[in-house]
Design an enzyme around this catalytic site. Structure first.
Site, PDB file in Angstrom:
ATOM      1  NE  ARG A 154       1.807  -5.298  11.088  1.00 15.05           N
ATOM      2  CZ  ARG A 154       2.832  -4.775  10.413  1.00 15.05           C
ATOM      3  NH1 ARG A 154       3.978  -5.016  10.714  1.00 15.05           N
ATOM      4  NH2 ARG A 154       2.617  -4.224   9.107  1.00 15.05           N
ATOM      5  NE  ARG A 204      -4.935  -1.443   9.428  1.00 18.51           N
ATOM      6  CZ  ARG A 204      -4.006  -0.881   8.753  1.00 18.51           C
ATOM      7  NH1 ARG A 204      -3.837   0.222   8.406  1.00 18.51           N
ATOM      8  NH2 ARG A 204      -2.526  -1.668   8.491  1.00 18.51           N
ATOM      9  NE  ARG A 221       5.930  -0.361  10.050  1.00 20.96           N
ATOM     10  CZ  ARG A 221       4.609  -0.426   9.351  1.00 20.96           C
ATOM     11  NH1 ARG A 221       4.779   0.240   8.217  1.00 20.96           N
ATOM     12  NH2 ARG A 221       3.558  -1.052   9.605  1.00 20.96           N
ATOM     13  NE  ARG A 276       7.607  -2.638   6.207  1.00 25.73           N
ATOM     14  CZ  ARG A 276       6.328  -2.632   6.460  1.00 25.73           C
ATOM     15  NH1 ARG A 276       5.606  -1.788   5.598  1.00 25.73           N
ATOM     16  NH2 ARG A 276       5.844  -3.228   7.411  1.00 25.73           N
ATOM     17  CE  LYS A 295      -2.084  -0.969   3.930  1.00 24.00           C
ATOM     18  NZ  LYS A 295      -1.323  -2.467   4.205  1.00 24.00           N
TER      19      LYS A 295
HETATM   20  P1  AP5 Z   1       4.920  -1.741   1.793  1.00 29.31           P
HETATM   21  O1  AP5 Z   1       4.586  -0.908   0.749  1.00 29.31           O
HETATM   22  O2  AP5 Z   1       5.623  -1.012   2.911  1.00 29.31           O
HETATM   23  O3  AP5 Z   1       3.514  -2.263   2.159  1.00 29.31           O
HETATM   24  P2  AP5 Z   1       2.243  -1.882   3.068  1.00 29.31           P
HETATM   25  O4  AP5 Z   1       1.266  -2.476   2.480  1.00 29.31           O
HETATM   26  O5  AP5 Z   1       2.514  -0.189   3.316  1.00 29.31           O
HETATM   27  O6  AP5 Z   1       2.670  -2.464   4.589  1.00 29.31           O
HETATM   28  P3  AP5 Z   1       2.300  -1.808   5.916  1.00 29.31           P
HETATM   29  O7  AP5 Z   1       3.106  -2.880   6.988  1.00 29.31           O
HETATM   30  O8  AP5 Z   1       2.811  -0.507   6.198  1.00 29.31           O
HETATM   31  O9  AP5 Z   1       1.084  -2.168   6.145  1.00 29.31           O
HETATM   32  P4  AP5 Z   1       0.365  -2.232   7.603  1.00 29.31           P
HETATM   33  O10 AP5 Z   1      -1.304  -2.126   7.001  1.00 29.31           O
HETATM   34  O11 AP5 Z   1       0.495  -3.594   8.353  1.00 29.31           O
HETATM   35  O12 AP5 Z   1       0.676  -1.054   8.147  1.00 29.31           O
HETATM   36  P5  AP5 Z   1       0.329   0.550   8.696  1.00 29.31           P
HETATM   37  O13 AP5 Z   1       1.556   1.365   8.639  1.00 29.31           O
HETATM   38  O14 AP5 Z   1      -0.667   1.022   7.797  1.00 29.31           O
HETATM   39  O15 AP5 Z   1       5.633  -2.953   1.196  1.00 29.31           O
HETATM   40  C1  AP5 Z   1       6.172  -4.048   2.199  1.00 29.31           C
HETATM   41  C2  AP5 Z   1       7.610  -4.426   1.665  1.00 29.31           C
HETATM   42  O16 AP5 Z   1       7.500  -5.036   0.488  1.00 29.31           O
HETATM   43  C3  AP5 Z   1       8.435  -3.300   1.510  1.00 29.31           C
HETATM   44  O17 AP5 Z   1       9.785  -3.705   1.944  1.00 29.31           O
HETATM   45  C4  AP5 Z   1       8.480  -2.877   0.204  1.00 29.31           C
HETATM   46  O18 AP5 Z   1       9.708  -2.493  -0.383  1.00 29.31           O
HETATM   47  C5  AP5 Z   1       8.454  -4.389  -0.713  1.00 29.31           C
HETATM   48  N1  AP5 Z   1       7.286  -4.266  -1.771  1.00 29.31           N
HETATM   49  C6  AP5 Z   1       6.409  -3.378  -2.093  1.00 29.31           C
HETATM   50  N2  AP5 Z   1       5.807  -3.828  -3.265  1.00 29.31           N
HETATM   51  C7  AP5 Z   1       6.689  -4.942  -3.612  1.00 29.31           C
HETATM   52  C8  AP5 Z   1       6.583  -5.384  -5.024  1.00 29.31           C
HETATM   53  N3  AP5 Z   1       5.701  -5.341  -5.904  1.00 29.31           N
HETATM   54  N4  AP5 Z   1       7.372  -6.731  -5.007  1.00 29.31           N
HETATM   55  C9  AP5 Z   1       8.222  -6.917  -3.812  1.00 29.31           C
HETATM   56  N5  AP5 Z   1       8.537  -6.053  -2.937  1.00 29.31           N
HETATM   57  C10 AP5 Z   1       7.694  -5.249  -2.718  1.00 29.31           C
HETATM   58  O19 AP5 Z   1      -0.332   0.269  10.098  1.00 29.31           O
HETATM   59  C11 AP5 Z   1       0.783   0.135  11.380  1.00 29.31           C
HETATM   60  C12 AP5 Z   1      -0.240  -0.232  12.306  1.00 29.31           C
HETATM   61  O20 AP5 Z   1      -0.973   0.914  12.703  1.00 29.31           O
HETATM   62  C13 AP5 Z   1      -1.305  -1.180  12.346  1.00 29.31           C
HETATM   63  O21 AP5 Z   1      -1.076  -2.609  12.614  1.00 29.31           O
HETATM   64  C14 AP5 Z   1      -2.307  -0.692  13.427  1.00 29.31           C
HETATM   65  O22 AP5 Z   1      -1.914  -1.152  14.602  1.00 29.31           O
HETATM   66  C15 AP5 Z   1      -2.154   0.984  13.174  1.00 29.31           C
HETATM   67  N6  AP5 Z   1      -3.155   1.475  12.319  1.00 29.31           N
HETATM   68  C16 AP5 Z   1      -2.821   2.081  11.077  1.00 29.31           C
HETATM   69  N7  AP5 Z   1      -4.091   2.371  10.581  1.00 29.31           N
HETATM   70  C17 AP5 Z   1      -4.950   2.158  11.375  1.00 29.31           C
HETATM   71  C18 AP5 Z   1      -6.410   2.141  11.314  1.00 29.31           C
HETATM   72  N8  AP5 Z   1      -7.069   2.534  10.129  1.00 29.31           N
HETATM   73  N9  AP5 Z   1      -7.371   1.481  12.221  1.00 29.31           N
HETATM   74  C19 AP5 Z   1      -6.635   0.947  13.270  1.00 29.31           C
HETATM   75  N10 AP5 Z   1      -5.394   0.989  13.492  1.00 29.31           N
HETATM   76  C20 AP5 Z   1      -4.412   1.262  12.205  1.00 29.31           C
HETATM   77 MG    MG Z   2       2.567   1.180   4.978  1.00 28.08          MG
END
Ligand code: AP5
Ligand code: MG
Length: 208
Positions: free
Chosen positions: A164, A88, A153, A122, A13
């Site tokens: 997760r 989410r 992270r 990552r 994402k």
């Molecule tokens: P990356 O682009 O970083 O993936 P991502 O989907 O952004 O992963 P996140 O871990 O950030 O998602 P998340 O939803 O768990 O975390 P968030 O920060 O939103 O890619 C991942 C890796 O793969 C990278 O190394 C990248 O380089 C690689 N990659 C990407 N594309 C690729 C490809 N095509 N091929 C190969 N490699 C590739 O949330 C964190 C925490 O915050 C949650 O767990 C929760 O506790 C809280 N939170 C956030 N939003 C909410 C909400 N709305 N409600 C409640 N809690 C929330």
């Molecule tokens: Mg992210």
């Protein structure tokens, strides 16, 4: 245009939001980045969010919704945006419908096995938020955009990642049907071979 990027942790994402936001010239709002910002700054919200994030659980709906509403009210968010990681839960999606008109929901579908591998490699920039993977050609421990030393992270530990993924299937995956029924869902199948460039091309084609 207002877009949502929906997908499991590590589905790409953040990576795709950065690329598509540049292409469409609209900002991205990542609730994960915002919450990590609150933790770094030591705010009360950051203190409350930290234990949930570190355990791989979702932060309570009311905290995230009020944080997002406040941010959306600022002037830079009035001409289209990408929401990365919000909504989410069904409750968040229903609330969002009361204050923002969404055009399309880009659902990044990635097999769970690929996710575990992606998260293990990552690395992120603590200063500008850029994301990398250790397997990429030319990978360096320093950010290619701003030079800062990259970090892993806190919630990318293997046991937290598995939690997760399970939280995603229970609480977030029901949104796929929610947006399908609204006729807004665009599913992009991201198999293990799809590079970030290839996935961006698929998203652009779907939006054109
Ligand atoms: P990356 O682009 O970083 O993936 P991502 O989907 O952004 O992963 P996140 O871990 O950030 O998602 P998340 O939803 O768990 O975390 P968030 O920060 O939103 O890619 C991942 C890796 O793969 C990278 O190394 C990248 O380089 C690689 N990659 C990407 N594309 C690729 C490809 N095509 N091929 C190969 N490699 C590739 O949330 C964190 C925490 O915050 C949650 O767990 C929760 O506790 C809280 N939170 C956030 N939003 C909410 C909400 N709305 N409600 C409640 N809690 C929330
Ligand atoms: Mg992210």
């Amino acid at each position: 245009m207002n877009l949502i990027f929906l997908g499991a942790p590590g589905s790409g994402k953040g990576t795709q939001a950065a690329r598509i936001s540049e292409w469409l010239n609209i900002p991205t709002l990542s609730t994960g980045d915002m919450l990590r910002g609150h933790i770094r700054q030591g705010t009360e919200l950051g203190r409350q969010a930290k234990e949930h994030i570190d355990a791989g659980r979702l932060v309570p709906d009311e905290l995230v919704v009020s944080m997002l509403k406040e941010r959306l009210a600022l002037p830079d968010m009035q001409n289209g945006l990408i929401l990365d990681g919000f909504p989410r839960t069904l409750q968040q999606a229903e609330e969002l419908d009361t204050f923002l008109q969404i055009d399309h929901v880009i659902h990044l579908e990635v097999p769970d096995e690929a996710i575990v591998w992606r998260m293990a490699g990552r690395r992120v920039c603590p200063d500008c938020g850029a994301t990398y993977h250790t397997s990429w050609t030319g990978f360096s421990e320093n950010c290619q955009k701003c030079g800062a030393k990259l970090i892993t992270r806190n919630d990318d530990k293997p046991e937290t990642v598995l939690n997760r993924i399970s939280v995603y299937h229970k609480q977030t995956a029901p949104l796929i049907d929610f947006y399908k029924k609204q006729g807004k869902l665009v599913t992009i199948e991201c198999d293990a071979k799809g590079t970030p460039e290839h996935i961006s091309a698929l998203i652009k084609k779907a939006l054109q």
